[in-house]
Design a protein around this motif. Sequence first.
Motif: not given
Lengths: 330, 663
Positions: B606-616
């Motif tokens: 999930v941290v990976i797909i967090g790239g879509m909400v600004g996780g960078g």
Amino acid sequence: MARVTRRTRMTRTRVLCALAAAVGLLTVTGCGAADMTKQTSPFANAQGAKSVTLSVQSWVGSEANAAVAQYLLEHELGYHVDTVQVDEVPAWDALSQDRVDAILEDWGHPQQEQLYVQNKKTIVSAGGEGVTGHIGWYVPKYFADQHPDVLDWRNLNKYASVLRTPESGSKGQLLDGSPSYVTNDKALVKNLHLDYQPVFAGSEAAQITQIKQFAKEKKPFLTYWYEPQWLFNVVPMVEVKLPPYTAQCAAKPAAEIDCAYPTTPLQKYLNADFEKKGGKAAQFLKNFRWTKDEQNQVSQMIAQDGMSADAAAKKWVEEHPDVWRAWIPK
Amino acid sequence: MASSATATDMAATATSPARNALWRALTGRRGLGKLLLLAMIAAVLVPFAASRWGSGAWPGALTVDLSGPLGQASNWIIDNRDTHPLFLYFFGWISEGVIVAVRAVYLLLLALGWTGVTAAASLLAWRVAGLRVALTALASFAVCGVLGMWVPTMQTLALMAAAVAASVVVGALLGLAAGLSERTYRALRPVLDTMQVLPAFAYLLPVVLIFGIGVPAAVLATVVYAAPPMARLTALGLRDADHGVLEAVTSLGATARQRLLTARLPLARRELLLGFNQTIMMALSMAVIASVIGAGGLGDRVYQALSTVDVGSALAAGIPIVLLAVVMDRTTAAAGTRIGEEPSGPRWSYGWQAWAGVAAVTAAAVAAGRAASSLTWPGSWMVTIAAPVNSAVGWMTSHLYSGVPVIGGTADWAGHFTTWILDPLRSGLTALPWWAVLLIVAALAWLIGTWRTALTAAVSMAVIGVLGVWSISMDTLSQVLAAVAVTLALGFAVAVAAARSRRVEALIRPVLDVLQTMPQFVYLIPVVALFGAGRAPAVAAAVAYALPAVIRITAQGLRQVDPAALEAARSLGASGAQQLRQVQLPLARPALLLAVNQGVVLVLAVVIIGGMVGGGALGYNVVYGLAQGDLATGLVAGAAIVCLGLMLDRVTQPSSDQAGKER
């Protein structure tokens, strides 16, 4: 021993049979070429319905285009419409492969245009959309009124500490949107020696949410933003002047760009086969052309008033028959 | 502990507490020995490496820039996709085959109409799994229709049918090979183990590179993701077949093939069905992620809703996915437990008569639907839930986001979490010398496993450095570590409560069930609304996603602790806290380790797909690669994710090697 030999012989015959069958199958299916670039979506034209697949990009303006086009295609021309969300560059790829039939709002991709429209001729231009787009850096009006000199990029470093957030660390925050948008912001920050950190919100919606939260508390912010956009009616913003756009600057490699974004007349594109065989739908999409204000009316209904795209399109279509009548092919 | 645990050791520890202490001291010393050895190796290598390449982030001299060749490869593919024989005669046909298959299923589903599909699904569920599941199926399909999601549901079903069929065939063939040949098994097992722990996002890019955006790419990515469990379980089932039965069959003069068909495969039925079940669940969880590369259907609706932070619409599209998952899970699971049971009930309810009945009722339903000329769900029977849900969410965010007295708003929490935890963690990890990171990883992996796991983990980290994405991988790693810490703290607390009280357990069980079947994407939308954009919402989504599995595994481990041991402790006058600390937790240690391992794997996904909400970080690079068609960036990030996943799995997985040997 005898039994074993019989078994091997049987196996061999069986293998031969299988081989023959495989070869036969291959010849029947044509042993021919299967061109991946000419395969439509399996969901298209189901049960003899005439269908059109539109690509929707993630910003609301594009959604407004697709919603109105979809409503009219379905209710005035009797098509079934599928919409697929694809990012800008992959959308070109998908359009050339006939996975989608049309892009209704393109913000300028010269490289893809050269490849697919000029060289491969799998995509054709369907004319302008009627709206002119401009990308830039913006600050809220309440902040610009207090500090008018922030509107020149040379003074931006002075305000870096004011524009800091947890996410940007020691630098000022330059709020960016979706990674799919046309952006030179990383290069600009570097080449103009600005003490800022571009922070990608990941999607336009996340960016809008963030801007609204800032505005509610009257906090200052600096953001990548563009016109036409309905959000200007809710949160008034003023553009920060960057070094002027020139053709020479635009010709530089992406990492060396150090000037403002151009002003782009937004374009529509169709798949080449669809343009030939798409009948009234293709003609309709070519005729589709409206103004910035008209697009904003629909966008605002979707994004601000919380209407579904379909309901917003219905309302707009009912109120503006004079505009869309001209799009319907005879 | 488990690394040196042979079967006799285990037996000894279980029986005698005195030996237990001795054994522990021994393993402690063995761990110390490993560390000493590692320290010696480090003492030789580190000064050399540090003087040659410096000791900051990964040295530039040791990186390889792949963006040039990868970019060229990508351009070559785009230029030659419609002319080169490899594409015309091979990939083209695969793609064509997928399209034909999906289209055939889709047209069949549309031709059956909503009446036919609902009747067929419910009756099938009734035949295979009984009345309760049948009613669940009936209600689920009705809900899909009521939410206005009938056509997208059918598109997703068609796609799933093709993907699951292909996964089962591929998985069963691989499993067959591994089950029958020891060498294949040894070659395949590490590959399958690794594929199991990789985030689904990493599978998307290579497929897109070749097949382009669209249904074929989506189906193939799903197959790659969903086939491994089928292969693993098939191999397991074949290898675990009862030796007595096999001996008997052999002595009756059966040939190898007869033995396989009449004894080994039937004996492995349960594993085969479990594999089928797992494959379906994995495929469904991929349905939403694959929409990023053009899968269409329900996933695409969720994806569109994500980009407009439209929680209501996302829910309307997410609910059918959850319901499909529940129905398929219950049906296949019930089929698995029913194996070997004698059929019961009246004569008409089993055997060929029942199947004939199913066919007849379905046909009648189809005919009724056609007669009423109602093939897709009637529009007047739809309910839109988007608007009320959105206003509820809007109220919540506007009241919770900031300015809540005393505790502060969610935005403030996110800010504090970022400044106080994520930032120091990230700067700490980035500031560590690269060789120190390798050493720490190796030490952790060696302590818990063998020298081989240590080597794999260290090499994975080194590959990340060589790929030139060291610092952003450290960024991702810092988010993973923070999220895992929060998940474990919360998860263990809830699990202890659930293990101690039946009522708490009954209360949270349905919640866990639903949370576990939710697609990962659905978590991303509310967290943006609550925490703004940035790394904090990515971490929050990861915690929410990983929590149910951690709670479940931990609670189960705690509850399975031998009641006699607990009773003994109680009779000695141990308090509740003492019982927990000194008896339950030590005895449940394997389960706790498993919970940590699962938590890490799920959090990373999930941290990976967090790239879509600004996780960078790495996730952003993958999203960027997909969005801009810049596959070089995306593929390098994808490879780094694979390495990170491998490393994290190895440093948390107690000696998978040992488990393999026992088998």
